[in-house]
Write a protein that holds these residues in place. Structure first.
Motif, short mmCIF file in Angstrom:
data_model
loop_
_atom_site.label_atom_id
_atom_site.label_comp_id
_atom_site.label_asym_id
_atom_site.label_seq_id
_atom_site.Cartn_x
_atom_site.Cartn_y
_atom_site.Cartn_z
N ARG A 65 -51.40 -8.76 -30.68
CA ARG A 65 -50.83 -8.87 -29.33
C ARG A 65 -49.65 -9.84 -29.32
NH1 ARG A 65 -48.68 -6.92 -25.12
NH2 ARG A 65 -48.99 -8.10 -23.18
N CYS A 66 -49.77 -10.94 -30.06
CA CYS A 66 -48.66 -11.89 -30.16
C CYS A 66 -47.45 -11.21 -30.79
CB CYS A 66 -49.08 -13.10 -30.98
SG CYS A 66 -47.83 -14.41 -31.06
N VAL A 68 -45.70 -8.93 -28.17
CA VAL A 68 -44.92 -9.70 -27.20
C VAL A 68 -43.70 -10.33 -27.87
CG1 VAL A 68 -44.94 -11.70 -25.65
CG2 VAL A 68 -46.89 -10.13 -25.70
N GLY A 69 -43.91 -10.85 -29.07
CA GLY A 69 -42.79 -11.45 -29.80
C GLY A 69 -41.65 -10.47 -30.01
N ALA A 70 -41.99 -9.23 -30.33
CA ALA A 70 -40.97 -8.21 -30.53
C ALA A 70 -40.21 -7.94 -29.23
CB ALA A 70 -41.60 -6.92 -31.05
N GLN A 71 -40.94 -7.82 -28.11
CA GLN A 71 -40.29 -7.60 -26.82
C GLN A 71 -39.31 -8.73 -26.51
OE1 GLN A 71 -44.29 -7.02 -24.67
NE2 GLN A 71 -42.85 -5.90 -23.37
N LEU A 112 -49.00 -15.90 -34.08
CA LEU A 112 -50.34 -16.45 -34.30
C LEU A 112 -51.31 -15.89 -33.28
CD1 LEU A 112 -49.29 -20.21 -34.59
CD2 LEU A 112 -49.91 -18.72 -36.50
N PRO A 113 -52.59 -15.81 -33.62
CA PRO A 113 -53.59 -15.50 -32.59
C PRO A 113 -53.68 -16.68 -31.63
CG PRO A 113 -54.66 -16.16 -34.64
CD PRO A 113 -53.19 -16.06 -34.94
N GLY A 114 -54.10 -16.41 -30.40
CA GLY A 114 -54.26 -17.49 -29.44
C GLY A 114 -55.29 -18.51 -29.91
N LEU A 115 -55.15 -19.73 -29.43
CA LEU A 115 -56.06 -20.79 -29.87
C LEU A 115 -57.52 -20.47 -29.56
CD1 LEU A 115 -53.97 -23.91 -28.74
CD2 LEU A 115 -54.40 -23.15 -31.09
N ALA A 155 -48.07 -15.05 -42.24
CA ALA A 155 -46.76 -14.95 -42.89
C ALA A 155 -46.23 -13.52 -42.82
CB ALA A 155 -46.86 -15.41 -44.35
N ASP A 156 -47.08 -12.56 -43.14
CA ASP A 156 -46.65 -11.17 -43.13
C ASP A 156 -46.23 -10.72 -41.73
OD1 ASP A 156 -47.29 -11.18 -45.79
OD2 ASP A 156 -49.01 -9.84 -45.63
N ALA A 157 -47.04 -11.03 -40.74
CA ALA A 157 -46.73 -10.60 -39.37
C ALA A 157 -45.45 -11.27 -38.86
CB ALA A 157 -47.90 -10.94 -38.44
#
Length: 347
Positions: free
Chosen positions: A190-191, A194-197, A224-227, A239-241
């Motif tokens: 999900r991150c 959103v990051g791509a948008q 990163l996944p949310g805390l 790193a890959d994502a």
């Protein structure tokens, strides 16, 4: 000529083996950190802390640029030497945070838009006159139920682009910081969505405003996944994502990418940056480095605690964290370095 100067400054900021030190916390945020450690929340205490940072021996070995706050850029060491002069003479490029903070976005509950464009042209000219060579503007994007909205992403991207254009007009390199926040229970996937948008919209707006990409530095969050997410992905997955997302959205012309730490621990931020450079360095069209604040400063602040007698030990801790991130910039950081470094700091 201004374009050449912008490109030259950006290259100096992205110098091999080095990164940016973010020491641009607002006074209220700095006071909160001081209060948690029993340090007086005064202008003099803030000045003393910042003097500790800028006078750290060997800082320029790992740090190419320092982002200051409005109060900080006007402050001096106890002997009267301006911080700007100390940093510049050490070979560290001086920058300054110029936004005035994220405020509630009208009509969109739970979302914010960063303000500060009014009067920015004149403020940038004044900062340039006292030695600043780059600036920073932070936008914040929250992930949640129904968030972020298109309106939030568009408003923040537009503000970032207008800020960047004004910076370049004044001869300052803009650090463009669209931060997707770590708070929440969202997944890494999900991150990434959103990051791509966010990045696609930011670069669309930069294009519309005519911003010179070779004269900017992008300061994104790591993906990163949310805390609060139940599954925390490992170093390689992060790193890959993160790098895959950047390669798909960030033009090769951009001078460099300098990650914010976003509340990560000092060691984890270094390890994640190192994994990216180790796995992808040969594929990167731009430098991939750091622009950390707490992930460099917090260990030193916990040692200092406002005590003059702790300055030297705190400076060793600061220099160690900066050196660890220099290693991470080159894909060479190992967690064992922190164990060795702690022994050296205590010694």
């Amino acid at each position: 000529m201004k374009a050449l100067e912008l490109v030259d400054t950006a290259r100096r900021m992205m110098m091999a083996g080095k990164g940016l030190l973010a020491m641009d916390e607002s006074n209220p945020t700095c006071n909160q950190r001081f209060a948690a450690l029993g340090i007086p929340q005064t202008e003099e205490a803030r000045r003393a802390w910042r003097e500790l940072i800028v006078t750290t021996p060997g800082l320029a070995d790992s740090i190419s640029g320092a982002i200051l706050y409005d109060e900080t850029i006007h402050q001096s060491c106890a002997d009267g030497t301006p911080f700007v002069k100390v940093l510049t003479e050490a070979g560290i490029v001086v920058g300054v945070k110029v936004d005035t903070g994220a405020k509630a976005l009208a009509g969109h509950a739970g979302e914010k838009v960063t303000e500060g464009l009014d009067g920015l042209r004149e403020r940038l000219q004044a900062y340039a006159a006292i030695g600043a060579r780059f600036a920073k503007w932070r936008a914040v994007i929250a992930i949640g139920a129904g968030l972020p909205s298109v309106a939030c992403i568009t408003a923040n991207a537009h503000a970032l682009a207008r800020y960047a254009a004004l910076c370049q007009e004044a001869g300052l390199v803009p650090v463009v910081e669209p931060e997707v926040l770590m708070t929440g229970d969202h997944t890494l996937q999900r991150c990434a969505e959103v990051g791509a948008q966010v990045l696609h919209e930011v670069f669309e707006q930069l294009h519309v405003q005519g911003v010179l990409l070779e004269g900017i530095v992008l300061k994104p969050n790591m993906l990163l996944p949310g805390l609060a997410c139940s599954h925390q992905d490992g170093l390689d997955e992060v790193a890959d994502a993160t790098v895959t997302g950047l390669l798909r959205a960030v033009p090769a012309a951009v001078a460099g990418v300098a990650f914010l730490s976003g509340g990560q621990s000092a060691e984890l931020a270094s390890a994640r940056l190192s994994a990216m450079n180790q796995r992808f360095k040969s594929q990167l069209p731009w430098a991939l480095t750091f622009s950390f604040a707490r992930a460099i400063q917090q260990p030193a602040l916990e040692i200092w605690r406002g005590e003059p007698g702790n300055v030297a030990q705190a400076q060793r801790a600061l220099q160690h964290r900066a050196a660890c991130n220099s290693d991470a910039r080159q894909g060479e950081y190992l967690a064992a370095m922190d164990d060795l470094g702690k022994s050296s700091v205590l010694g």
